[in-house]
Write a protein that holds these residues in place. Structure first.
Motif, PDB file in Angstrom:
ATOM      1  N   GLN A 148       0.882  -1.158   0.000  1.00  0.00           N
ATOM      2  CA  GLN A 148       0.000   0.000   0.000  1.00  0.00           C
ATOM      3  C   GLN A 148       0.924   1.212   0.000  1.00  0.00           C
ATOM      4  N   ALA A 149       0.791   2.074  -1.002  1.00  0.00           N
ATOM      5  CA  ALA A 149       1.671   3.237  -1.153  1.00  0.00           C
ATOM      6  C   ALA A 149       0.997   4.473  -0.581  1.00  0.00           C
ATOM      7  N   LYS A 150       1.726   5.207   0.262  1.00  0.00           N
ATOM      8  CA  LYS A 150       1.222   6.451   0.838  1.00  0.00           C
ATOM      9  C   LYS A 150       2.257   7.546   0.616  1.00  0.00           C
ATOM     10  N   ARG A 151       2.067   8.292  -0.481  1.00  0.00           N
ATOM     11  CA  ARG A 151       2.988   9.395  -0.751  1.00  0.00           C
ATOM     12  C   ARG A 151       2.460  10.634  -0.037  1.00  0.00           C
ATOM     13  N   TYR A 152       2.979  10.838   1.180  1.00  0.00           N
ATOM     14  CA  TYR A 152       2.539  11.930   2.038  1.00  0.00           C
ATOM     15  C   TYR A 152       3.658  12.958   2.174  1.00  0.00           C
ATOM     16  N   ALA A 153       3.268  14.177   2.503  1.00  0.00           N
ATOM     17  CA  ALA A 153       4.249  15.208   2.839  1.00  0.00           C
ATOM     18  C   ALA A 153       4.919  14.813   4.154  1.00  0.00           C
ATOM     19  N   PRO A 154       6.165  15.236   4.378  1.00  0.00           N
ATOM     20  CA  PRO A 154       6.907  14.808   5.568  1.00  0.00           C
ATOM     21  C   PRO A 154       6.185  15.040   6.896  1.00  0.00           C
ATOM     22  N   GLY A 155       5.372  16.047   7.021  1.00  0.00           N
ATOM     23  CA  GLY A 155       4.702  16.311   8.298  1.00  0.00           C
ATOM     24  C   GLY A 155       3.456  15.486   8.548  1.00  0.00           C
ATOM     25  N   ASN A 156       2.940  14.808   7.527  1.00  0.00           N
ATOM     26  CA  ASN A 156       1.708  14.019   7.665  1.00  0.00           C
ATOM     27  C   ASN A 156       2.058  12.559   7.926  1.00  0.00           C
ATOM     28  N   SER A 157       1.599  12.027   9.037  1.00  0.00           N
ATOM     29  CA  SER A 157       1.890  10.638   9.392  1.00  0.00           C
ATOM     30  C   SER A 157       0.766   9.716   8.929  1.00  0.00           C
ATOM     31  N   VAL A 158       1.130   8.495   8.602  1.00  0.00           N
ATOM     32  CA  VAL A 158       0.163   7.474   8.206  1.00  0.00           C
ATOM     33  C   VAL A 158      -0.421   6.871   9.478  1.00  0.00           C
ATOM     34  N   GLY A 159      -1.747   6.834   9.556  1.00  0.00           N
ATOM     35  CA  GLY A 159      -2.407   6.382  10.774  1.00  0.00           C
ATOM     36  C   GLY A 159      -2.774   4.908  10.780  1.00  0.00           C
ATOM     37  N   ASN A 160      -3.297   4.492  11.907  1.00  0.00           N
ATOM     38  CA  ASN A 160      -3.656   3.119  12.184  1.00  0.00           C
ATOM     39  C   ASN A 160      -4.730   2.587  11.226  1.00  0.00           C
TER      40      ASN A 160
END
Length: 195
Positions: A121-133
């Motif tokens: 599962q790919a999550k291309r997020y900005a550095p300040g945004n964390s991937v949640g549970n």
């Protein structure tokens, strides 16, 4: 005498070729639409063969200009293709980019070098945004039953929340944050999602 026969045969072949070319030209002039369709079919077949041969030469996915290309500057689709390219680069087979609205938690499916089916599962997020549970829960609920995978990973250009890390550890889903992704890109085998 044999030299004259060779010359006469060459002349005869030339005449036959000229007659053949003129006959084909007349037929094409009389049947332009059919001739155009035949040329289109031949061209399509040539392109298909060319693409098949090209695909047999290494990874099929778009290779970034450099492995140091910043994944943060990629679109989500480019990021998925980039991860697929990394999988093929490192010996995976049957790599497929699935991504989309109804992907059931899968962006990239593959068979790893040891023959096990895996999911990313790919999550291309900005550095300040964390991937949640919630993303770990979705992948955990689908990777085995919906995708027939043996193992799963979530790869991000950012970081994971503590809750996501704890749950992923408990259910055995690998998490690749920005730092581990960078190691995988640089070729460290232990950083790959299947290791």
């Amino acid at each position: 005498m044999p030299a004259k026969k060779r010359q006469s045969h060459g002349w005869l072949v030339g005449v036959v070729l000229v007659v053949l070319v003129l006959t084909v030209a007349r037929w094409v002039a009389a049947h332009q639409v059919l001739a155009a369709l035949i040329l289109i079919v031949i061209a399509a077949a040539a392109v298909t063969v060319g693409v098949a041969r090209f695909r047999g030469r290494g990874p099929r996915w778009r290779r970034p200009l450099a492995l140091t290309e910043d994944p943060h500057r990629m679109s989500p689709g480019e990021f998925e293709e980039f991860l697929a390219w990394l999988c093929e680069r490192d010996g995976c087979r049957n790599v497929t980019v699935v991504g989309g609205a109804n992907d059931l938690g899968a962006d990239v499916l593959y068979v790893d070098p040891s023959g096990r089916r895996g999911l990313i599962q790919a999550k291309r997020y900005a550095p300040g945004n964390s991937v949640g549970n919630e993303h770990v829960q979705i992948v955990n609920g689908t990777y085995r039953d919906a995708h027939n995978a043996v193992h799963a990973a979530i790869v991000t250009t950012s970081h994971f929340t503590k809750a996501a890390q704890a749950y992923a550890h408990r259910v055995g889903i690998r998490l690749l944050d920005d730092e581990r992704l960078d190691m995988w890109v640089r070729g460290y085998a232990h950083a790959a999602p299947w290791n």
